[in-house]
Write a protein that holds these residues in place. Structure first.
Motif, PDB file in Angstrom:
ATOM      1  N   ASN A  21       0.923  -1.406  -0.022  1.00 61.52           N
ATOM      2  CA  ASN A  21       0.087   0.086   0.156  1.00 61.52           C
ATOM      3  C   ASN A  21       0.969   1.148  -0.105  1.00 61.52           C
ATOM      4  N   THR A  22       2.037   1.241   0.744  1.00 67.28           N
ATOM      5  CA  THR A  22       2.916   2.425   0.639  1.00 67.28           C
ATOM      6  C   THR A  22       3.363   2.669  -0.766  1.00 67.28           C
ATOM      7  N   ASN A  23       3.741   1.636  -1.403  1.00 61.01           N
ATOM      8  CA  ASN A  23       4.182   1.682  -2.823  1.00 61.01           C
ATOM      9  C   ASN A  23       3.285   2.064  -3.755  1.00 61.01           C
ATOM     10  N   ARG A  24       1.964   1.732  -3.410  1.00 62.74           N
ATOM     11  CA  ARG A  24       0.724   2.403  -4.461  1.00 62.74           C
ATOM     12  C   ARG A  24       0.508   3.952  -4.067  1.00 62.74           C
ATOM     13  N   VAL A  25       0.375   4.163  -2.812  1.00 64.56           N
ATOM     14  CA  VAL A  25       0.441   5.675  -2.572  1.00 64.56           C
ATOM     15  C   VAL A  25       1.431   6.487  -2.980  1.00 64.56           C
ATOM     16  N   SER A  26       2.773   6.007  -3.030  1.00 59.16           N
ATOM     17  CA  SER A  26       3.712   6.489  -3.648  1.00 59.16           C
ATOM     18  C   SER A  26       3.616   6.808  -4.858  1.00 59.16           C
ATOM     19  N   ARG A  27       3.309   5.712  -5.626  1.00 55.39           N
ATOM     20  CA  ARG A  27       3.320   5.986  -6.968  1.00 55.39           C
ATOM     21  C   ARG A  27       2.123   6.975  -7.624  1.00 55.39           C
ATOM     22  N   ILE A  28       1.017   7.039  -6.753  1.00 54.66           N
ATOM     23  CA  ILE A  28      -0.183   7.954  -6.963  1.00 54.66           C
ATOM     24  C   ILE A  28       0.394   9.623  -6.773  1.00 54.66           C
ATOM     25  N   ARG A  29       1.295   9.473  -5.788  1.00 54.56           N
ATOM     26  CA  ARG A  29       1.787  10.845  -5.403  1.00 54.56           C
ATOM     27  C   ARG A  29       2.780  11.353  -6.551  1.00 54.56           C
TER      28      ARG A  29
END
Length: 86
Positions: A21-29
Motif C-alpha cells: 500500500n505504501t508503494n501504491r500511495v507513493s506511485r499516485i503521489r
C-alpha cells in the motif's frame, strides 16, 4: 506480542500489505507531482497529458482501498481546475 498462530500470520500479512500500500500511495503521489510540475512550468499540453495519466492512477487507488473516494475526487477536481486555468 502475538501468541496464536493466527495472530502471527496476521502480523506477517499486515506487514506485506503495508509495504504494498505504501508503494501504491507513493506511485499516485508521483503522478500528481508530475501534473503539478507541468503546472508550475506553465505548459498546458504537458499538464493535460500528465492529468490524463494521473486520473486512472487515482481511480485505481480508490479501487485498491488506499485512497478514500472523496479524497481522490477532490484531488482530481482541483488539478483539473488548475489545468483549465492555464
Amino acid at each position: 506480542m502475538a501468541n496464536t498462530p493466527q495472530a502471527r500470520k496476521r502480523i506477517r500479512r499486515n506487514d506485506r500489505r503495508a509495504e504494498i500500500n505504501t508503494n501504491r500511495v507513493s506511485r499516485i503521489r508521483s503522478f500528481v507531482k508530475k501534473v503539478e510540475a507541468a503546472l508550475e512550468g506553465g505548459d498546458k499540453t504537458a499538464a493535460a497529458d500528465a492529468l490524463k495519466a494521473a486520473q486512472p492512477e487515482l481511480a485505481r487507488g480508490v479501487a485498491r482501498g488506499v485512497l478514500h473516494k472523496n479524497t481522490a475526487s477532490r484531488k482530481l477536481s482541483r488539478l483539473t481546475k488548475r489545468v483549465a486555468a492555464l
